[in-house]
Design a protein around this motif. Structure first.
Motif, short mmCIF file in Angstrom:
data_model
loop_
_atom_site.label_atom_id
_atom_site.label_comp_id
_atom_site.label_asym_id
_atom_site.label_seq_id
_atom_site.Cartn_x
_atom_site.Cartn_y
_atom_site.Cartn_z
N ASN A 1 51.57 41.52 154.72
CA ASN A 1 50.51 42.04 155.59
C ASN A 1 49.14 41.51 155.18
O ASN A 1 49.03 40.66 154.30
N SER A 2 48.10 42.04 155.77
CA SER A 2 46.75 41.52 155.56
C SER A 2 46.21 41.71 154.15
O SER A 2 45.23 41.09 153.79
N THR A 3 46.84 42.56 153.36
CA THR A 3 46.37 42.77 151.99
C THR A 3 47.00 41.79 151.01
O THR A 3 46.73 41.84 149.83
N ASN A 4 47.84 40.87 151.49
CA ASN A 4 48.52 39.91 150.62
C ASN A 4 47.51 39.18 149.76
O ASN A 4 46.49 38.70 150.24
N GLY A 5 47.81 39.13 148.47
CA GLY A 5 46.96 38.40 147.54
C GLY A 5 45.97 39.26 146.78
O GLY A 5 45.41 38.80 145.78
N ALA A 6 45.73 40.48 147.22
CA ALA A 6 44.79 41.34 146.51
C ALA A 6 45.35 41.69 145.13
O ALA A 6 46.56 41.78 144.94
N VAL A 7 44.47 41.86 144.17
CA VAL A 7 44.85 42.13 142.79
C VAL A 7 44.47 43.56 142.42
O VAL A 7 43.37 44.02 142.73
N TYR A 8 45.40 44.25 141.77
CA TYR A 8 45.22 45.65 141.38
C TYR A 8 45.53 45.84 139.91
O TYR A 8 46.25 45.06 139.30
N PHE A 9 44.99 46.92 139.36
CA PHE A 9 45.26 47.36 138.00
C PHE A 9 46.17 48.57 138.09
O PHE A 9 45.84 49.53 138.77
N TRP A 10 47.32 48.52 137.43
CA TRP A 10 48.28 49.64 137.40
C TRP A 10 48.13 50.35 136.06
O TRP A 10 48.38 49.77 135.01
N ASP A 11 47.69 51.60 136.10
CA ASP A 11 47.45 52.38 134.89
C ASP A 11 48.70 53.17 134.53
O ASP A 11 49.06 54.12 135.22
N HIS A 12 49.36 52.78 133.45
CA HIS A 12 50.61 53.45 133.07
C HIS A 12 50.39 54.87 132.56
O HIS A 12 51.30 55.68 132.55
N GLU A 13 49.18 55.20 132.17
CA GLU A 13 48.88 56.56 131.71
C GLU A 13 48.94 57.56 132.88
O GLU A 13 49.12 58.75 132.66
N GLU A 14 48.77 57.07 134.08
CA GLU A 14 48.78 57.92 135.27
C GLU A 14 50.06 57.72 136.09
O GLU A 14 50.10 58.05 137.26
N GLU A 15 51.09 57.18 135.44
CA GLU A 15 52.33 56.89 136.15
C GLU A 15 53.01 58.16 136.62
O GLU A 15 52.93 59.20 135.99
N TYR A 16 53.68 58.07 137.72
CA TYR A 16 54.39 59.20 138.30
C TYR A 16 55.61 58.64 139.01
O TYR A 16 55.71 57.43 139.24
N GLU A 17 56.50 59.47 139.37
CA GLU A 17 57.66 59.03 140.15
C GLU A 17 57.31 59.05 141.62
O GLU A 17 56.60 59.92 142.08
N PHE A 18 57.79 58.07 142.34
CA PHE A 18 57.53 58.00 143.77
C PHE A 18 58.74 57.43 144.47
O PHE A 18 59.65 56.91 143.86
N ASP A 19 58.67 57.51 145.75
CA ASP A 19 59.74 56.95 146.57
C ASP A 19 59.08 55.84 147.38
O ASP A 19 58.01 56.01 147.92
N ASN A 20 59.69 54.67 147.42
CA ASN A 20 59.07 53.50 148.06
C ASN A 20 58.79 53.71 149.55
O ASN A 20 58.04 52.97 150.14
N GLU A 21 59.41 54.73 150.15
CA GLU A 21 59.12 55.03 151.55
C GLU A 21 57.72 55.60 151.69
O GLU A 21 57.06 55.43 152.69
N ASN A 22 57.27 56.33 150.69
CA ASN A 22 55.97 57.00 150.72
C ASN A 22 55.15 56.59 149.50
O ASN A 22 54.99 57.35 148.57
N GLU A 23 54.67 55.36 149.53
CA GLU A 23 53.92 54.88 148.38
C GLU A 23 52.63 55.67 148.20
O GLU A 23 51.85 55.83 149.12
N ILE A 24 52.46 56.13 147.00
CA ILE A 24 51.22 56.81 146.61
C ILE A 24 50.60 55.91 145.56
O ILE A 24 51.26 55.55 144.59
N LEU A 25 49.37 55.53 145.76
CA LEU A 25 48.76 54.54 144.89
C LEU A 25 47.72 55.16 143.95
O LEU A 25 46.73 54.53 143.63
N ASN A 26 47.97 56.38 143.51
CA ASN A 26 47.01 57.07 142.66
C ASN A 26 46.68 56.34 141.37
O ASN A 26 45.59 56.51 140.83
N ASN A 27 47.63 55.57 140.84
CA ASN A 27 47.36 54.87 139.58
C ASN A 27 47.18 53.37 139.80
O ASN A 27 47.25 52.59 138.86
N MET A 28 46.93 52.97 141.05
CA MET A 28 46.66 51.57 141.38
C MET A 28 45.18 51.44 141.72
O MET A 28 44.69 52.14 142.61
#
Length: 163
Positions: free
Chosen positions: A116-143
């Motif tokens: 999609n249009s966001t292809n190529g964007a770079v993010y920081f994934w914070d493992h301290e704020e990791e949580y379980e999620f389901d790929n159907e409902n992506e929650i990007l709280n730690n991105m």
């Protein structure tokens, strides 16, 4: 902060592995994992195949402060390889992201590899704020958004002296 805007740009060098993949190998990675690598990262893999960037500090997100990039992944075996990272972070990092590097604390630098249009964007994934999620409902709280492209990430890296 104004100083950072006026700094001269310098080339990034990489202490990289000797092995350089072919275009066919990079295409095979894309096909197998059903991802789309942006052109700038695709070229990085062909030319450098991962490595330690010098300079290595990214400062463009004031909410995160200084991010030290420890390593950028390539088509390698083991923990510095893209395949290992895809497998180890499966179910931990949303599917549309590829862990392309890390900081010294184990947080990941991620690339949006969706079509999609966001292809190529770079993010920081914070493992301290990791949580379980389901790929159907992506929650990007730690991105955390860093920049629009891999090229922008590498051209905005600075040294300690430039801070």
């Amino acid at each position: 902060m104004e100083l950072l805007k006026t700094m001269k740009k310098h080339p990034v060098t990489y202490r990289s592995p000797n092995y350089k993949p072919s275009k066919a190998e990079v295409f095979a990675l894309e096909q197998y994992y059903k991802i789309h690598l942006p052109t700038d990262y695709f070229k990085f893999l062909l030319n450098h195949n991962g490595g330690y960037p010098e300079p290595c500090l990214f400062t463009k997100n004031p909410d995160l402060g200084i991010i030290a990039i420890n390593w950028l992944n390539g088509l390698l075996k083991g923990k510095n390889g893209l395949v290992w990272n895809i497998e180890i972070y499966d179910g931990r990092i949303p599917k549309r992201f590829l862990a392309i590097g890390d900081d010294p604390g184990g947080n990941q630098i991620c690339l949006d590899v969706s079509s999609n249009s966001t292809n190529g964007a770079v993010y920081f994934w914070d493992h301290e704020e990791e949580y379980e999620f389901d790929n159907e409902n992506e929650i990007l709280n730690n991105m955390y958004f860093l920049t629009n492209s891999f090229g922008s990430l590498t051209t905005n890296l600075v040294t300690d002296e430039e801070l």
